[in-house]
Design a protein around this motif. Structure first.
Motif, mmCIF file in Angstrom:
data_model
loop_
_atom_site.group_PDB
_atom_site.id
_atom_site.type_symbol
_atom_site.label_atom_id
_atom_site.label_comp_id
_atom_site.label_asym_id
_atom_site.label_seq_id
_atom_site.Cartn_x
_atom_site.Cartn_y
_atom_site.Cartn_z
ATOM 1 N N VAL A 138 39.225 -41.765 75.593
ATOM 2 C CA VAL A 138 40.543 -42.142 74.876
ATOM 3 C C VAL A 138 40.779 -43.468 74.555
ATOM 4 C CG1 VAL A 138 43.146 -42.153 75.415
ATOM 5 C CG2 VAL A 138 41.639 -40.215 76.295
ATOM 6 N N ILE B 6 45.848 -47.973 79.027
ATOM 7 C CA ILE B 6 45.243 -47.098 78.522
ATOM 8 C C ILE B 6 44.300 -46.526 79.430
ATOM 9 C CG2 ILE B 6 43.827 -46.013 76.493
ATOM 10 C CD1 ILE B 6 45.112 -48.510 74.961
ATOM 11 N N VAL B 7 44.221 -45.207 79.836
ATOM 12 C CA VAL B 7 43.330 -44.520 80.814
ATOM 13 C C VAL B 7 42.448 -43.815 80.080
ATOM 14 C CG1 VAL B 7 43.481 -43.338 83.019
ATOM 15 C CG2 VAL B 7 45.064 -45.148 82.447
ATOM 16 N N GLU B 8 41.373 -43.398 80.793
ATOM 17 C CA GLU B 8 40.188 -42.635 80.366
ATOM 18 C C GLU B 8 39.392 -43.327 79.315
ATOM 19 O OE1 GLU B 8 39.007 -40.039 81.881
ATOM 20 O OE2 GLU B 8 40.937 -39.557 82.908
ATOM 21 N N VAL C 273 39.294 -29.875 70.796
ATOM 22 C CA VAL C 273 38.632 -30.344 69.720
ATOM 23 C C VAL C 273 38.920 -29.650 68.477
ATOM 24 C CG1 VAL C 273 36.140 -30.408 68.530
ATOM 25 C CG2 VAL C 273 36.371 -30.960 70.859
ATOM 26 N N THR D 260 47.145 -41.754 72.773
ATOM 27 C CA THR D 260 46.332 -41.860 73.976
ATOM 28 C C THR D 260 47.048 -41.354 75.140
ATOM 29 O OG1 THR D 260 47.452 -44.111 74.804
ATOM 30 C CG2 THR D 260 45.695 -44.457 73.443
ATOM 31 N N THR E 169 32.728 -34.055 75.029
ATOM 32 C CA THR E 169 33.208 -32.927 76.367
ATOM 33 C C THR E 169 31.936 -32.576 77.044
ATOM 34 O OG1 THR E 169 34.484 -32.156 74.755
ATOM 35 C CG2 THR E 169 34.308 -30.680 76.424
ATOM 36 N N ILE F 256 33.136 -24.483 65.175
ATOM 37 C CA ILE F 256 33.787 -25.393 65.916
ATOM 38 C C ILE F 256 34.069 -24.962 67.334
ATOM 39 C CG2 ILE F 256 35.698 -27.009 66.197
ATOM 40 C CD1 ILE F 256 36.088 -26.342 63.084
ATOM 41 N N GLU G 206 40.989 -46.228 66.157
ATOM 42 C CA GLU G 206 42.177 -46.097 65.283
ATOM 43 C C GLU G 206 42.723 -47.350 64.952
ATOM 44 O OE1 GLU G 206 44.694 -43.105 67.432
ATOM 45 O OE2 GLU G 206 43.186 -41.692 66.877
ATOM 46 N N GLU H 44 38.585 -43.892 71.438
ATOM 47 C CA GLU H 44 39.383 -43.349 69.988
ATOM 48 C C GLU H 44 40.525 -44.123 69.658
ATOM 49 O OE1 GLU H 44 39.639 -39.867 68.593
ATOM 50 O OE2 GLU H 44 38.494 -38.706 69.966
ATOM 51 N N TYR H 45 41.147 -44.900 70.745
ATOM 52 C CA TYR H 45 42.246 -45.671 70.558
ATOM 53 C C TYR H 45 41.652 -47.003 69.543
ATOM 54 C CZ TYR H 45 45.989 -48.903 71.171
ATOM 55 O OH TYR H 45 47.308 -50.081 71.195
ATOM 56 N N TYR I 79 40.969 -31.010 65.266
ATOM 57 C CA TYR I 79 40.635 -30.445 63.756
ATOM 58 C C TYR I 79 41.677 -29.984 63.157
ATOM 59 C CZ TYR I 79 37.544 -28.488 60.172
ATOM 60 O OH TYR I 79 37.084 -27.920 59.045
ATOM 61 N N ARG J 224 33.699 -34.977 62.987
ATOM 62 C CA ARG J 224 34.354 -35.338 64.208
ATOM 63 C C ARG J 224 34.472 -34.478 65.062
ATOM 64 N NH1 ARG J 224 37.936 -39.685 62.619
ATOM 65 N NH2 ARG J 224 39.676 -39.282 63.888
ATOM 66 N N THR J 225 34.488 -33.297 64.791
ATOM 67 C CA THR J 225 34.360 -32.169 65.850
ATOM 68 C C THR J 225 33.263 -32.172 66.698
ATOM 69 O OG1 THR J 225 33.386 -30.231 64.546
ATOM 70 C CG2 THR J 225 35.751 -30.549 64.487
ATOM 71 N N ARG K 278 46.252 -37.566 74.884
ATOM 72 C CA ARG K 278 44.630 -37.126 74.923
ATOM 73 C C ARG K 278 44.469 -37.600 76.556
ATOM 74 N NH1 ARG K 278 42.972 -40.309 69.746
ATOM 75 N NH2 ARG K 278 42.787 -38.329 68.222
ATOM 76 N N PHE K 279 45.544 -38.496 77.207
ATOM 77 C CA PHE K 279 45.267 -38.344 78.836
ATOM 78 C C PHE K 279 45.460 -37.187 79.299
ATOM 79 C CE2 PHE K 279 47.170 -38.978 82.752
ATOM 80 C CZ PHE K 279 46.098 -39.420 83.665
ATOM 81 N N PRO L 256 49.135 -44.464 67.620
ATOM 82 C CA PRO L 256 48.017 -44.739 68.216
ATOM 83 C C PRO L 256 48.201 -44.730 69.795
ATOM 84 C CG PRO L 256 47.574 -46.105 66.628
ATOM 85 C CD PRO L 256 49.066 -45.593 66.551
ATOM 86 N N TYR L 257 49.199 -45.424 70.295
ATOM 87 C CA TYR L 257 49.428 -45.525 71.679
ATOM 88 C C TYR L 257 49.754 -44.216 72.216
ATOM 89 C CZ TYR L 257 50.481 -46.881 76.208
ATOM 90 O OH TYR L 257 50.555 -46.988 77.767
ATOM 91 N N ARG M 230 33.072 -34.787 69.102
ATOM 92 C CA ARG M 230 34.009 -34.907 70.123
ATOM 93 C C ARG M 230 33.351 -33.665 70.995
ATOM 94 N NH1 ARG M 230 39.266 -35.266 66.359
ATOM 95 N NH2 ARG M 230 39.551 -37.578 66.932
ATOM 96 N N GLU N 288 35.134 -25.769 71.593
ATOM 97 C CA GLU N 288 35.986 -26.491 72.573
ATOM 98 C C GLU N 288 37.248 -26.591 72.138
ATOM 99 O OE1 GLU N 288 35.244 -27.266 75.582
ATOM 100 O OE2 GLU N 288 33.045 -27.258 75.731
#
Lengths: 222, 222
Positions: free
Chosen positions: B71, B66-68, A71, A94, B101, A66, B78, B74-75, A75, B93-94, A97-98, A90-91, B97, A68
């Protein structure tokens, strides 16, 4: 300690991205084998497992690589779901992750610019970095950690700034961290570095300063 | 059509990052209100919802921003978990992702460099970009899409290259895409652009070329 199956981490002691993965592994209590890489003479394993970027860290789980660091943390959090690192909502995820995007984009970019420039370019880079620390200070207002009372994904992701930014200040002779100007950021760095799992998994400060002094000189001379 | 609750997307028609979020919303069949921003005169809503970056896209769900773009995807995946975008398996998933990147790091960096440089610097940027397309070509060997038979996260994330890279070639007069050199990448771009949800949600080609011609001239003159 939870068993990690077969977990190996290829790293380099001074790398913030490597430590961040170690913090995540330690939070989960996952046993792993750490393999130190000599980046001037990379192992065939590293080149085999990360042929695209040829960089550390590389996490190996049951023989599968794996790449990064962020990432890897996602995982680790998905496979070993005790002691959650990302928020469940979920919010809230975000937002975490931002900050990851912000860390790997603007924060890294800004610190790199201050490190490897001189004169007016460096002065501008310092202002740019100050604007970024101001954003983080604002976000941390009234909070112990990004995620609230305990460290979470955002803290692990941005945590390199708590240790490596003061190192950068010493190496490149500048000052951005100021507890009067950025009180929330300053107290976050203190809080973060006092968390046992972080405190016990940091490189030696003096050796890190020396390492980045050499690295900076090489880059500026190139 | 699944109801999106209250979903709004602040965008700009020529932006790859905005389209990528629209593709995800369309795959899920989520109804949303699209708000076109004039980036030379940003709305107070945009500045309020994205005070840090002040950029599009911004996704608003039940009033929360939500920004980006990654992201957001993914939201979306989900919250509306039918028609999955990310693979279910943590290891798969890795990989998805990782490509995210790679897209936002090296790919964007390389295309930007070719766009906004001239002379020797541009020649070097073209070589750098070719190396990146070679990596993608290698990954796509024997596959219809990054994820296999159907489009998934990696395709949505890297999909901008299928449409905006040929635009860049036309605008900045260079050639990297070559179906003899990079046959798998070339057939992926064809496959991707033929998927109905993608095909029906692309900006007009001529207008996009004109837009980036103007943008490039401004940047090179600055």
């Amino acid at each position: 300690m939870a068993s990690g199956g077969e977990v190996k981490l290829f790293g380099m002691w001074a790398s913030p991205a490597v430590r961040r993965v170690e913090w995540a592994l330690k939070i989960k209590g996952i046993e792993y084998e750490y393999i130190e890489e000599d980046l001037s003479n990379k192992s065939t394993s590293l080149l085999e497992y990360n042929p695209i970027n040829k960089q550390v860290p590389v996490l190996l789980h049951k023989g599968k690589p794996i790449v990064e660091s962020l990432v890897m943390i996602e995982y680790i959090d998905e496979v070993w779901n005790h002691n959650p690192i990302l928020p469940e909502d979920p919010y809230e995820r975000t937002k975490a992750r931002f900050w990851a995007t912000y860390s790997e984009g603007k924060c890294r970019d800004a610190v790199g610019k201050v490190y490897f420039t001189e004169g007016e370019e460096k002065e501008n880079a310092i202002k740019y970095l100050e604007d970024i620390v101001r954003v983080l200070d604002e976000e941390l207002k009234g909070k112990r950690f990004f995620g609230g009372e305990n460290i979470g994904f955002s803290d692990l992701v941005l945590g390199w700034m708590a240790f490596w930014l003061p190192v950068a200040e010493e190496v490149a002779s500048f000052e951005v961290l100021d507890s009067e100007k950025f009180p929330w950021f300053a107290s976050w760095t203190d809080n973060f570095l006092q968390v046992p799992v972080i405190k016990e998994n940091l490189p030696p400060r003096d050796k890190t300063v020396e390492f980045f002094q050499n690295y900076r000189q090489q880059r500026l001379a190139a």
